[in-house]
Design a protein around this motif. Structure first.
Motif, mmCIF file in Angstrom:
data_model
loop_
_atom_site.group_PDB
_atom_site.id
_atom_site.type_symbol
_atom_site.label_atom_id
_atom_site.label_comp_id
_atom_site.label_asym_id
_atom_site.label_seq_id
_atom_site.Cartn_x
_atom_site.Cartn_y
_atom_site.Cartn_z
ATOM 1 N N GLN A 88 0.834 -1.209 0.000
ATOM 2 C CA GLN A 88 0.000 0.000 0.000
ATOM 3 C C GLN A 88 0.866 1.256 0.000
ATOM 4 N N TRP A 89 1.958 1.209 0.743
ATOM 5 C CA TRP A 89 2.842 2.384 0.803
ATOM 6 C C TRP A 89 3.488 2.651 -0.548
ATOM 7 N N LEU A 90 3.931 1.546 -1.238
ATOM 8 C CA LEU A 90 4.543 1.701 -2.554
ATOM 9 C C LEU A 90 3.533 2.222 -3.578
ATOM 10 N N LYS A 91 2.325 1.689 -3.529
ATOM 11 C CA LYS A 91 1.288 2.155 -4.456
ATOM 12 C C LYS A 91 0.975 3.621 -4.211
ATOM 13 N N ALA A 92 0.943 4.031 -2.963
ATOM 14 C CA ALA A 92 0.623 5.433 -2.649
ATOM 15 C C ALA A 92 1.685 6.394 -3.175
ATOM 16 N N ARG A 93 2.881 5.926 -3.376
ATOM 17 C CA ARG A 93 3.956 6.780 -3.848
ATOM 18 C C ARG A 93 4.303 6.544 -5.307
ATOM 19 N N GLY A 94 3.425 5.841 -6.013
ATOM 20 C CA GLY A 94 3.578 5.683 -7.455
ATOM 21 C C GLY A 94 4.487 4.567 -7.890
ATOM 22 N N HIS A 95 4.792 3.650 -7.007
ATOM 23 C CA HIS A 95 5.651 2.518 -7.372
ATOM 24 C C HIS A 95 4.774 1.270 -7.523
ATOM 25 N N ALA A 96 3.877 1.301 -8.503
ATOM 26 C CA ALA A 96 2.925 0.210 -8.691
ATOM 27 C C ALA A 96 3.609 -1.076 -9.091
ATOM 28 N N GLN A 97 4.597 -0.990 -10.006
ATOM 29 C CA GLN A 97 5.276 -2.193 -10.455
ATOM 30 C C GLN A 97 6.035 -2.868 -9.303
ATOM 31 N N ALA A 98 6.727 -2.064 -8.500
ATOM 32 C CA ALA A 98 7.441 -2.611 -7.353
ATOM 33 C C ALA A 98 6.470 -3.236 -6.357
ATOM 34 N N ALA A 99 5.305 -2.581 -6.214
ATOM 35 C CA ALA A 99 4.291 -3.125 -5.302
ATOM 36 C C ALA A 99 3.786 -4.463 -5.800
ATOM 37 N N MET A 100 3.562 -4.586 -7.141
ATOM 38 C CA MET A 100 3.082 -5.851 -7.698
ATOM 39 C C MET A 100 4.133 -6.944 -7.552
ATOM 40 N N ASP A 101 5.403 -6.589 -7.810
ATOM 41 C CA ASP A 101 6.469 -7.590 -7.651
ATOM 42 C C ASP A 101 6.586 -8.050 -6.205
ATOM 43 N N LEU A 102 6.509 -7.135 -5.275
ATOM 44 C CA LEU A 102 6.605 -7.497 -3.859
ATOM 45 C C LEU A 102 5.428 -8.371 -3.452
ATOM 46 N N ASN A 103 4.235 -8.027 -3.929
ATOM 47 C CA ASN A 103 3.058 -8.803 -3.590
ATOM 48 C C ASN A 103 3.143 -10.219 -4.172
ATOM 49 N N ALA A 104 3.656 -10.331 -5.420
ATOM 50 C CA ALA A 104 3.783 -11.644 -6.056
ATOM 51 C C ALA A 104 4.783 -12.508 -5.299
ATOM 52 N N ARG A 105 5.904 -11.897 -4.926
ATOM 53 C CA ARG A 105 6.901 -12.661 -4.169
ATOM 54 C C ARG A 105 6.360 -13.065 -2.791
ATOM 55 N N GLY A 106 5.600 -12.204 -2.168
ATOM 56 C CA GLY A 106 5.008 -12.531 -0.871
ATOM 57 C C GLY A 106 4.014 -13.668 -0.972
ATOM 58 N N SER B 12 4.020 -15.977 -3.314
ATOM 59 C CA SER B 12 4.787 -17.194 -3.590
ATOM 60 C C SER B 12 5.403 -17.746 -2.310
ATOM 61 N N SER B 13 5.936 -16.859 -1.481
ATOM 62 C CA SER B 13 6.500 -17.296 -0.201
ATOM 63 C C SER B 13 5.430 -17.901 0.683
ATOM 64 N N ARG B 14 4.224 -17.318 0.647
ATOM 65 C CA ARG B 14 3.129 -17.855 1.460
ATOM 66 C C ARG B 14 2.744 -19.245 0.998
ATOM 67 N N ARG B 15 2.681 -19.470 -0.342
ATOM 68 C CA ARG B 15 2.333 -20.788 -0.860
ATOM 69 C C ARG B 15 3.396 -21.820 -0.483
ATOM 70 N N THR B 16 4.664 -21.394 -0.581
ATOM 71 C CA THR B 16 5.743 -22.315 -0.199
ATOM 72 C C THR B 16 5.640 -22.705 1.273
ATOM 73 N N PHE B 17 5.318 -21.724 2.091
ATOM 74 C CA PHE B 17 5.163 -22.003 3.528
ATOM 75 C C PHE B 17 4.002 -22.966 3.751
ATOM 76 N N ASP B 18 2.876 -22.731 3.095
ATOM 77 C CA ASP B 18 1.707 -23.585 3.267
ATOM 78 C C ASP B 18 1.974 -25.011 2.798
ATOM 79 N N GLU B 19 2.831 -25.165 1.755
ATOM 80 C CA GLU B 19 3.137 -26.497 1.253
ATOM 81 C C GLU B 19 4.079 -27.259 2.178
ATOM 82 N N ARG B 20 5.026 -26.535 2.751
ATOM 83 C CA ARG B 20 6.064 -27.208 3.520
ATOM 84 C C ARG B 20 5.788 -27.246 5.022
ATOM 85 N N ALA B 21 4.890 -26.425 5.492
ATOM 86 C CA ALA B 21 4.601 -26.390 6.928
ATOM 87 C C ALA B 21 4.093 -27.725 7.469
ATOM 88 N N PRO B 22 3.188 -28.444 6.738
ATOM 89 C CA PRO B 22 2.715 -29.724 7.283
ATOM 90 C C PRO B 22 3.826 -30.753 7.498
#
Length: 514
Positions: A336-354, A356-366
């Motif tokens: 949200q902070w990046l989007k508010a300052r006009g860094h939409a692409q960086a915000a999308m990349d950060l969100n995508a990586r986050g 992906s990290s969440r899916r990896t955690f959900d797969e490996r946590a069990p």
């Protein structure tokens, strides 16, 4: 203090009077071949505390005075009035030595055959020696009568000592009291039938009568092998009692029944053998039972150790899940902070990586700890896509089951899950294209459990790696801790786990919100 002394003295007088009365009563029921007062005397000297021995001496001397004083005119005054005091003093020397050597009931039980023989020989020797040297019934002092007295004292001793030892050992050595009682009743019935046959046999067929009396030992043999010392003691007591009922009182000194005496000699040998063998059987069973209890305690400790490690992994899993939630919240704020300052692409990349990290955690946590097993059961955890991706490593995973795993306790479901994971890790060295997991929940009697078979379809030759060896070792340890069974084939691992039916299936700990 004075009251205590008078109380002890009164108790001693009561013991002396009771002993004297019991001696006289048992003497009326006895024969030379089956002399119960000798058993009463030895049993008291072996089991009664030393402080009461003077009262036992007094009671024994009083009983013998009642018996022998009327015979003073027939023999001698010293035999009638002195031998009652000397006899008990002389006989007590052997029980005194035995008690110093055999200091507890177990030792006395183990040495009972030897104790019975020694005391019977010594008692008969003392009795005959006093008869000879104090001018008593010298005509009875013969070797033939000596053997009869020894056998009679031996039989009488067993009749009194065996019930005492059975009572003192009532809390130990009996595996199944109900089964012992049933088998004892059957043995008594068998002995009773053979006794009836022996008593109905004509006197002219004395060989058949002797054979029948000797055959009465067979139920005692069966009881010995089935129940150890307790069975031997009950069997010998029953046969001894039955043989005594075949004797007829004549009132003639030295009179005996030769046919019964021959059977009694066989019973003496059988009693020595069976009591010795029975004690060894009971001793070996006790050792095996103690070893089994030690093994059971060791397995329980191992099982608790595994459960403790699972709880620790669970807490770590919950902590990591809370951290992941914090990362997600911070990531959302940063996006949200990046989007508010006009860094939409960086915000999308950060969100995508986050994400992906969440899916990896959900797969490996069990793999660390399957939280879903507490709420949804074992089948839901194995059917989840995260399980197939992590443990299948690209291979297809097919699941089949019968029964409801949720009916098992969470601990057993968790153990089954870990066993499946270890089995797949072990089989993964052959790079299988697919895994087939079959489960079957069963219930039999007071136990329930699950049988598991993990089969791999290999695409390469199996090899032994440190990871596979570690997985195999942990699998063996876990199955052993749960008292289960594991069998391995080239491309298959089968596991059987069980638990008592009484064990509930609650959630081990309350599930935190994740």
């Amino acid at each position: 203090m004075g009251q205590t002394k008078w109380s002890g003295f009164a108790k001693g007088l009561a013991i002396a009077a009771a002993y004297c009365g019991a001696y006289l009563i048992l003497r009326q029921l006895s024969f030379n071949q089956w002399f119960l007062p000798a058993g009463l005397r030895i049993a008291c000297l072996l089991l009664v505390p030393y402080r009461y021995w003077p009262y036992l001496f007094a009671g024994d001397a009083a009983a013998l005075l009642v018996v022998r004083s009327p015979l003073a005119d027939n023999y001698s005054l010293q035999w009638a009035y002195l031998s009652p005091f000397l006899l008990i003093l002389a006989i007590s020397l052997v029980p005194l030595a035995i008690r110093k050597r055999l200091k507890n009931i177990d030792a006395l039980t183990c040495g009972l055959p030897v104790v019975a023989v020694l005391t019977a020989v010594w008692s008969s020797s003392c009795n005959m020696a006093l008869n000879y040297f104090l001018d008593g019934p010298v005509f009875l002092v013969t070797f033939e009568n000596f053997t009869r007295y020894v056998v009679g004292d031996f039989m009488g001793l067993l009749m009194v000592v065996i019930p005492c030892l059975l009572w003192l050992r009532r809390d130990r050595g009996i595996v199944n009291p109900r089964k012992l009682g049933q088998d004892a009743m059957l043995a008594v019935a068998a002995v009773g039938i053979m006794y009836a046959v022996a008593m109905s046999t004509p006197d002219s067929q004395h060989l058949f009568r002797q054979f029948t009396l000797i055959m009465m030992v067979l139920p005692a043999v069966v009881l010995t092998f089935a129940h150890g010392w307790n069975g031997a003691a009950i069997g010998i007591f029953t046969v001894n009692l039955a043989m005594s009922q075949t004797l007829t009182y004549t009132g003639i000194p030295g009179q005996h029944d030769q046919a019964v005496f021959f059977a009694q000699e066989g019973l003496v040998i059988a009693a020595i053998t069976l009591l010795t063998l029975g004690y060894r059987i009971s001793e070996n069973y006790d050792k095996a039972r103690q070893a089994g209890m030690a093994q059971s305690e060791a397995l329980m400790i191992a099982q608790k150790s595994f459960l403790s490690s699972e709880q620790m992994l669970r807490e770590h899993m919950l902590y990591m899940a809370q951290m992941q939630l914090s990362f997600d919240d911070e990531r959302k704020d940063t996006v949200q902070w990046l989007k508010a300052r006009g860094h939409a692409q960086a915000a999308m990349d950060l969100n995508a990586r986050g994400m992906s990290s969440r899916r990896t955690f959900d797969e490996r946590a069990p793999a660390l700890y399957p939280l879903r097993i507490e709420q949804e059961g074992l089948y839901a955890v194995l059917h989840a896509e995260s399980f197939s991706k992590f443990w299948g490593a690209g291979a297809e995973v097919y699941l089949g089951y019968k029964g409801q795993p949720k009916r098992l306790s969470v601990d057993l479901q968790l153990a089954a899950y870990r066993c499946i994971c270890h089995a797949m890790a072990q089989l993964s060295e052959s790079e299988p294209s697919e895994y087939r997991i079959s489960m079957r929940v069963w219930h039999f009697g007071r136990r329930r459990g699950i049988s598991i078979a993990v089969t791999a379809d290999p695409t390469a030759q199996a090899r032994v790696s440190p990871a596979a060896v570690a997985a195999s070792t942990i699998l063996d340890a876990r199955v052993l801790a749960y008292g289960g069974i594991v069998k391995r084939e080239t491309h298959q691992v089968r596991v059987l786990l069980s638990e008592p039916v009484e064990q509930d299936a609650p959630v081990s700990l309350p599930l935190h919100a994740v």
